[in-house]
Design a protein around this motif. Structure first.
Motif, PDB file in Angstrom:
ATOM      1  N   VAL A 163       0.831  -1.197   0.000  1.00  0.00           N
ATOM      2  CA  VAL A 163       0.000   0.000   0.000  1.00  0.00           C
ATOM      3  C   VAL A 163       0.871   1.255   0.000  1.00  0.00           C
ATOM      4  O   VAL A 163       0.659   2.185  -0.789  1.00  0.00           O
ATOM      5  CB  VAL A 163      -0.956  -0.003   1.205  1.00  0.00           C
ATOM      6  CG1 VAL A 163      -1.714   1.319   1.297  1.00  0.00           C
ATOM      7  CG2 VAL A 163      -1.935  -1.166   1.110  1.00  0.00           C
ATOM      8  N   ARG A 164       1.859   1.272   0.883  1.00  0.00           N
ATOM      9  CA  ARG A 164       2.747   2.433   0.961  1.00  0.00           C
ATOM     10  C   ARG A 164       3.496   2.621  -0.357  1.00  0.00           C
ATOM     11  O   ARG A 164       3.654   3.750  -0.849  1.00  0.00           O
ATOM     12  CB  ARG A 164       3.733   2.265   2.123  1.00  0.00           C
ATOM     13  CG  ARG A 164       3.077   2.438   3.502  1.00  0.00           C
ATOM     14  CD  ARG A 164       3.932   1.835   4.630  1.00  0.00           C
ATOM     15  NE  ARG A 164       5.199   2.531   4.817  1.00  0.00           N
ATOM     16  CZ  ARG A 164       5.423   3.469   5.735  1.00  0.00           C
ATOM     17  NH1 ARG A 164       4.437   3.845   6.549  1.00  0.00           N
ATOM     18  NH2 ARG A 164       6.598   4.023   5.858  1.00  0.00           N
ATOM     19  N   GLY A 165       3.964   1.513  -0.922  1.00  0.00           N
ATOM     20  CA  GLY A 165       4.705   1.587  -2.173  1.00  0.00           C
ATOM     21  C   GLY A 165       3.845   2.087  -3.318  1.00  0.00           C
ATOM     22  O   GLY A 165       4.278   2.939  -4.116  1.00  0.00           O
ATOM     23  N   CYS A 166       2.632   1.584  -3.418  1.00  0.00           N
ATOM     24  CA  CYS A 166       1.738   1.991  -4.502  1.00  0.00           C
ATOM     25  C   CYS A 166       1.450   3.481  -4.441  1.00  0.00           C
ATOM     26  O   CYS A 166       1.544   4.187  -5.457  1.00  0.00           O
ATOM     27  CB  CYS A 166       0.445   1.169  -4.440  1.00  0.00           C
ATOM     28  SG  CYS A 166      -0.756   1.604  -5.705  1.00  0.00           S
ATOM     29  N   LEU A 167       1.099   3.966  -3.269  1.00  0.00           N
ATOM     30  CA  LEU A 167       0.738   5.374  -3.132  1.00  0.00           C
ATOM     31  C   LEU A 167       1.933   6.297  -3.289  1.00  0.00           C
ATOM     32  O   LEU A 167       1.862   7.332  -3.962  1.00  0.00           O
ATOM     33  CB  LEU A 167       0.057   5.604  -1.788  1.00  0.00           C
ATOM     34  CG  LEU A 167      -1.282   4.865  -1.608  1.00  0.00           C
ATOM     35  CD1 LEU A 167      -1.774   5.010  -0.180  1.00  0.00           C
ATOM     36  CD2 LEU A 167      -2.322   5.380  -2.593  1.00  0.00           C
ATOM     37  N   ILE A 190      -7.936  -2.461  -1.723  1.00  0.00           N
ATOM     38  CA  ILE A 190      -8.789  -2.968  -0.645  1.00  0.00           C
ATOM     39  C   ILE A 190      -8.649  -4.493  -0.580  1.00  0.00           C
ATOM     40  O   ILE A 190      -9.037  -5.194  -1.512  1.00  0.00           O
ATOM     41  CB  ILE A 190     -10.259  -2.596  -0.864  1.00  0.00           C
ATOM     42  CG1 ILE A 190     -10.416  -1.083  -1.034  1.00  0.00           C
ATOM     43  CG2 ILE A 190     -11.111  -3.089   0.315  1.00  0.00           C
ATOM     44  CD1 ILE A 190     -11.822  -0.651  -1.418  1.00  0.00           C
ATOM     45  N   PRO A 191      -8.076  -5.029   0.499  1.00  0.00           N
ATOM     46  CA  PRO A 191      -7.895  -6.481   0.596  1.00  0.00           C
ATOM     47  C   PRO A 191      -9.215  -7.174   0.963  1.00  0.00           C
ATOM     48  O   PRO A 191     -10.190  -6.506   1.320  1.00  0.00           O
ATOM     49  CB  PRO A 191      -6.870  -6.632   1.718  1.00  0.00           C
ATOM     50  CG  PRO A 191      -7.140  -5.451   2.600  1.00  0.00           C
ATOM     51  CD  PRO A 191      -7.575  -4.332   1.693  1.00  0.00           C
ATOM     52  N   GLU A 197      -3.115   4.476   7.766  1.00  0.00           N
ATOM     53  CA  GLU A 197      -4.492   4.514   8.274  1.00  0.00           C
ATOM     54  C   GLU A 197      -5.394   3.598   7.445  1.00  0.00           C
ATOM     55  O   GLU A 197      -6.267   2.914   7.977  1.00  0.00           O
ATOM     56  CB  GLU A 197      -5.015   5.954   8.246  1.00  0.00           C
ATOM     57  CG  GLU A 197      -6.441   6.135   8.731  1.00  0.00           C
ATOM     58  CD  GLU A 197      -6.654   5.785  10.197  1.00  0.00           C
ATOM     59  OE1 GLU A 197      -7.817   5.804  10.641  1.00  0.00           O
ATOM     60  OE2 GLU A 197      -5.663   5.482  10.907  1.00  0.00           O
ATOM     61  N   PHE A 198      -5.155   3.566   6.152  1.00  0.00           N
ATOM     62  CA  PHE A 198      -5.918   2.668   5.274  1.00  0.00           C
ATOM     63  C   PHE A 198      -5.663   1.208   5.643  1.00  0.00           C
ATOM     64  O   PHE A 198      -6.590   0.403   5.729  1.00  0.00           O
ATOM     65  CB  PHE A 198      -5.523   2.931   3.822  1.00  0.00           C
ATOM     66  CG  PHE A 198      -6.237   2.074   2.814  1.00  0.00           C
ATOM     67  CD1 PHE A 198      -7.536   2.376   2.419  1.00  0.00           C
ATOM     68  CD2 PHE A 198      -5.609   0.980   2.248  1.00  0.00           C
ATOM     69  CE1 PHE A 198      -8.189   1.593   1.480  1.00  0.00           C
ATOM     70  CE2 PHE A 198      -6.256   0.190   1.312  1.00  0.00           C
ATOM     71  CZ  PHE A 198      -7.551   0.497   0.926  1.00  0.00           C
ATOM     72  N   VAL A 199      -4.400   0.880   5.885  1.00  0.00           N
ATOM     73  CA  VAL A 199      -4.054  -0.479   6.299  1.00  0.00           C
ATOM     74  C   VAL A 199      -4.733  -0.818   7.628  1.00  0.00           C
ATOM     75  O   VAL A 199      -5.244  -1.926   7.813  1.00  0.00           O
ATOM     76  CB  VAL A 199      -2.522  -0.633   6.398  1.00  0.00           C
ATOM     77  CG1 VAL A 199      -2.142  -1.941   7.085  1.00  0.00           C
ATOM     78  CG2 VAL A 199      -1.892  -0.571   5.003  1.00  0.00           C
TER      79      VAL A 199
END
Length: 354
Positions: free
Chosen positions: A7-11, A164-165, A344-346
């Motif tokens: 997630v961090r990498g994608c964003l 979104i997992p 926060e998303f995670v």
């Protein structure tokens, strides 16, 4: 690689690509070469001013925040309409651009993201996003706003849906499609958004290879009976990438001639897929792959920041944080904000252990 890194990498990879391309967004290739030499722009360090991300990253963060709000409500056992949360998030973004939310629209309360000073800047927002939100009406596929709008503003903000997992890829894509229609009423715009979110899901959640994920995306578009111009653009991009051997491949003016300039949704998606795929065989590391792909994505006559942002999202979903160039992180605008939103998303999606 844990899901948090994905997630961090994608964003972050998307934000860095956006910032890189934003340096030359309004320049044609001749102007880029005149400023930076025959190889074009190669590094963020070549900027003679502070590095900024554009509306692409702003809207991606507000998309993420809208999803965070909806998921957080759901975690508390309170039913929430995710599409309404996203519309409210985009209206909150509109307010950060110095615009008044129309009286006929809801007046959403400010959230933490809205109060970050770095977002209170107008960074070349797209006309369709502004005009649709300023209408005060909530666009839908059935009752579209800006029915002719098919700019890439629908696509460049849509990576979060694919992250979104524990969610079926079909549902993630459908959410993305409906959210794109909030501002872009042309079928190509919202179908391209859905396809991009599908692609991100295949990379980030299903962990497919780049080639497998893009083939899966093409299959999704076929199942969707997507507009022929969109399906054709994706097919052309994958075919062109597959035909290349060695380190020499179409770029710059030759690439623009083959796949377009990226100002519209189908071209931006096609160009980003090509840039990520064609540069993979010669890559010696995730970071090397990222840098090469982003340079191809930005150095042309068209929409440099959006194509580079989408390319960055793709490679970040594939590699996670491993692809992020350290020097670029040091030069980046507000990486701590992007990481905070990713974390926060995670948290709200319960995906720390995914």
């Amino acid at each position: 690689m844990n899901f948090s890194s994905t997630v961090r990498g994608c964003l972050m990879a998307g934000a860095l690509g956006d910032s890189f391309g934003y340096l030359i967004e309004r320049d044609d290739l001749a102007s880029i070469k005149n400023r930076f030499g025959n190889e074009g722009l190669l590094d963020l360090s070549q900027s003679d001013a502070p590095v900024h991300f554009s509306d692409d990253t702003q809207l991606t963060l507000f998309t993420l925040d809208g999803l965070i709000e909806a998921i957080d409500w759901a975690n508390q056992g309170i039913a929430a309409d995710h599409l309404a949360c996203l519309w409210l998030a985009y209206l909150r973004w509109l307010r950060t651009q110095g615009e008044q939310i129309p009286e006929n629209a809801p007046q959403p309360p400010r959230r933490w993201l809205d109060q970050q000073q770095v977002l209170l800047h107008r960074r070349d927002p797209g006309k369709a996003c502004l005009s649709s939100l300023l209408s005060g009406d909530m666009g839908t596929i059935q009752k579209p706003i800006a029915a002719e709008a098919k700019g890439c503003g629908s696509v460049m903000r849509s990576a979060p849906f694919g992250l979104i997992p524990h969610l079926d890829a079909e549902l993630a894509a459908r959410m993305s499609l409906n959210a794109a229609a909030l501002t872009h009423g042309h079928p190509v715009a919202y179908q391209a958004s859905a396809a991009f979110s599908w692609l991100i899901h295949q990379l980030a959640v299903k962990r497919l290879s780049l080639a497998e994920a893009m083939t899966s995306m093409k299959g999704y578009l076929e199942t969707l009976s997507a507009e022929s111009v969109l399906l054709g653009a994706v097919q052309d991009a994958l075919r062109l990438a597959s035909e290349q051997t060695g380190a020499s491949y179409p770029a710059g003016a030759e690439l623009s001639s083959a796949l377009g300039l990226g100002w519209v949704a189908e071209e931006a998606l096609a160009l980003a897929c090509y840039c990520a795929l064609v540069t993979e065989p010669e890559a010696t590391s995730p970071t090397a792959h990222y840098l090469t792909a982003i340079r191809v994505a930005a150095n042309h006559d068209g929409d440099s920041d959006s194509v580079a942002a989408i390319t960055g999202n793709i490679l970040g979903a594939h590699y996670g944080e491993a692809c992020l160039p350290t020097g670029w992180l040091l030069a980046a605008e507000a990486p701590e904000l992007i990481y905070a939103m990713a974390d926060e998303f995670v948290r709200v999606t319960g995906s720390e252990a995914s």
